[in-house]
Design a protein around this motif. Structure first.
Motif, mmCIF file in Angstrom:
data_model
loop_
_atom_site.group_PDB
_atom_site.id
_atom_site.type_symbol
_atom_site.label_atom_id
_atom_site.label_comp_id
_atom_site.label_asym_id
_atom_site.label_seq_id
_atom_site.Cartn_x
_atom_site.Cartn_y
_atom_site.Cartn_z
ATOM 1 N N ILE A 10 0.844 -1.192 0.000
ATOM 2 C CA ILE A 10 0.000 0.000 0.000
ATOM 3 C C ILE A 10 0.880 1.244 0.000
ATOM 4 O O ILE A 10 1.957 1.259 0.601
ATOM 5 C CB ILE A 10 -0.963 -0.002 1.212
ATOM 6 N N ALA A 11 0.422 2.266 -0.714
ATOM 7 C CA ALA A 11 1.105 3.555 -0.750
ATOM 8 C C ALA A 11 0.115 4.641 -0.361
ATOM 9 O O ALA A 11 -1.025 4.648 -0.841
ATOM 10 C CB ALA A 11 1.675 3.829 -2.139
ATOM 11 N N ILE A 12 0.545 5.546 0.509
ATOM 12 C CA ILE A 12 -0.264 6.675 0.950
ATOM 13 C C ILE A 12 0.402 7.936 0.406
ATOM 14 O O ILE A 12 1.599 8.153 0.622
ATOM 15 C CB ILE A 12 -0.356 6.744 2.485
ATOM 16 N N ILE A 13 -0.366 8.777 -0.288
ATOM 17 C CA ILE A 13 0.218 9.864 -1.073
ATOM 18 C C ILE A 13 -0.455 11.194 -0.759
ATOM 19 O O ILE A 13 -1.682 11.267 -0.646
ATOM 20 C CB ILE A 13 0.061 9.575 -2.583
ATOM 21 N N ASN A 14 0.354 12.239 -0.627
ATOM 22 C CA ASN A 14 -0.137 13.612 -0.635
ATOM 23 C C ASN A 14 0.453 14.277 -1.872
ATOM 24 O O ASN A 14 1.635 14.622 -1.896
ATOM 25 C CB ASN A 14 0.269 14.357 0.632
ATOM 26 N N THR A 15 -0.359 14.425 -2.913
ATOM 27 C CA THR A 15 0.161 14.948 -4.177
ATOM 28 C C THR A 15 0.541 16.416 -4.068
ATOM 29 O O THR A 15 1.451 16.875 -4.763
ATOM 30 C CB THR A 15 -0.873 14.759 -5.300
ATOM 31 N N ALA A 16 -0.152 17.175 -3.202
ATOM 32 C CA ALA A 16 0.176 18.588 -3.043
ATOM 33 C C ALA A 16 1.571 18.757 -2.453
ATOM 34 O O ALA A 16 2.337 19.637 -2.864
ATOM 35 C CB ALA A 16 -0.867 19.271 -2.163
ATOM 36 N N LYS A 17 1.909 17.911 -1.485
ATOM 37 C CA LYS A 17 3.241 17.951 -0.877
ATOM 38 C C LYS A 17 4.275 17.189 -1.698
ATOM 39 O O LYS A 17 5.472 17.299 -1.439
ATOM 40 C CB LYS A 17 3.192 17.333 0.526
ATOM 41 N N GLN A 18 3.804 16.394 -2.652
ATOM 42 C CA GLN A 18 4.673 15.502 -3.419
ATOM 43 C C GLN A 18 5.466 14.588 -2.483
ATOM 44 O O GLN A 18 6.682 14.428 -2.598
ATOM 45 C CB GLN A 18 5.601 16.295 -4.338
ATOM 46 N N GLU A 37 -6.501 9.593 -11.447
ATOM 47 C CA GLU A 37 -6.741 10.981 -11.801
ATOM 48 C C GLU A 37 -5.725 11.915 -11.164
ATOM 49 O O GLU A 37 -5.406 12.959 -11.680
ATOM 50 C CB GLU A 37 -8.156 11.388 -11.371
ATOM 51 N N CYS A 38 -5.199 11.515 -10.004
ATOM 52 C CA CYS A 38 -4.257 12.388 -9.319
ATOM 53 C C CYS A 38 -2.925 12.463 -10.061
ATOM 54 O O CYS A 38 -2.146 13.374 -9.853
ATOM 55 C CB CYS A 38 -4.027 11.907 -7.881
ATOM 56 N N GLY A 39 -2.652 11.485 -10.935
ATOM 57 C CA GLY A 39 -1.439 11.505 -11.727
ATOM 58 C C GLY A 39 -0.211 11.102 -10.940
ATOM 59 O O GLY A 39 -0.244 10.945 -9.730
ATOM 60 N N ALA A 40 0.871 10.927 -11.636
ATOM 61 C CA ALA A 40 2.142 10.597 -10.997
ATOM 62 C C ALA A 40 2.908 11.879 -10.736
ATOM 63 O O ALA A 40 2.659 12.909 -11.349
ATOM 64 C CB ALA A 40 2.943 9.664 -11.901
ATOM 65 N N TRP A 41 3.851 11.800 -9.815
ATOM 66 C CA TRP A 41 4.689 12.973 -9.573
ATOM 67 C C TRP A 41 6.127 12.541 -9.412
ATOM 68 O O TRP A 41 6.416 11.397 -9.188
ATOM 69 C CB TRP A 41 4.219 13.750 -8.351
#
Length: 236
Positions: free
Chosen positions: A152-160, A232-236
């Motif tokens: 499992i991966a937990i992501i905050n895209t805004a913080k990258q 939808e959040c995309g990769a970073w």
């Protein structure tokens, strides 16, 4: 989490199913394999049921972390990474504490390789409150810790920034800054060790079972994840 897997031997429905790339495990008798899979501790380090090192223990598991970097092959960009191994008694607590560094709302990627011989499947859930997420994670701690086909991966895209508990039960933190993740690990007695090697860096074997797969299906439903080729959040 892209370790190639395949079933070594047929088993009964409730037995653990070892999965591995070809190697020394194929030369073991059933009895030797079962004895090896039954070894849980190496020194002071306790493994979960999800993974075992090579039969000749090329790398002996131990607690600690080191810095690394992720290189995006598409554009050559690099992202700083902390990779950590934590003993089973503290592993879940450390993972939950690392998630706290990401903020109050996150995205989730649930990864499964239960029915794949060469790759994992990604299941996505966007915008979940961290207290709700942590409650679900604690409910399904057994799957997260003991299923060698679940990550499992937990992501905050805004913080990258991102925190993973992967199929090998390694803790991996991505992004800048890494200071909060570092301090969380140290506070849990997981210390920096530039010389540490992880079981992923040598031959190893994963383990799962029909019981854990059934629990994984329940976990997937509780998280409300969806199977999408592109989040939808995309990769970073």
């Amino acid at each position: 989490m892209g370790f190639l897997k395949r079933i070594l031997r047929p088993t009964t429905q409730d037995d653990a199913i070892p999965t591995s790339a070809p190697g020394s495990f194929e030369r073991l008798s059933d009895e030797e394999l079962q004895v090896h899979m039954g070894i849980k501790t190496y020194g002071m380090f306790e493994l979960t049921d999800a993974i075992r090192p090579s039969y000749d223990v090329q790398i002996s598991p131990r607690q600690g972390f080191r810095y690394d970097k992720y290189v995006d092959e598409s554009n050559g960009s690099t992202t700083p990474v902390i990779m950590a191994a934590a003993s089973k008694p503290i592993l879940m607590d450390v993972f939950l504490d690392l998630i706290d560094q990401l903020g109050s709302v996150v995205d989730v990627v649930l990864e499964t390789s239960h029915h794949s011989s060469s790759q994992h499947e990604d299941l996505y859930r966007e915008h979940i409150d961290v207290p709700v997420l942590k409650s679900i994670l604690m409910e399904f701690e057994d799957v997260l810790l003991n299923d060698g086909c679940t990550g499992i991966a937990i992501i905050n895209t805004a913080k990258q920034q991102e925190v993973q508990l992967d199929e090998h039960k390694l803790l991996i933190a991505y992004g800048t800054p890494l200071d909060g993740f570092r301090q969380t690990l140290i506070n849990s007695d997981v210390y920096p060790d530039d010389s540490i090697k992880f079981v992923t860096e040598a031959e190893h074997v994963h383990s799962s079972s029909e019981r854990l797969y059934d629990k994984f299906q329940q976990f997937k439903t509780r998280l409300g994840v969806e199977d999408e080729h592109e989040p939808e959040c995309g990769a970073w």
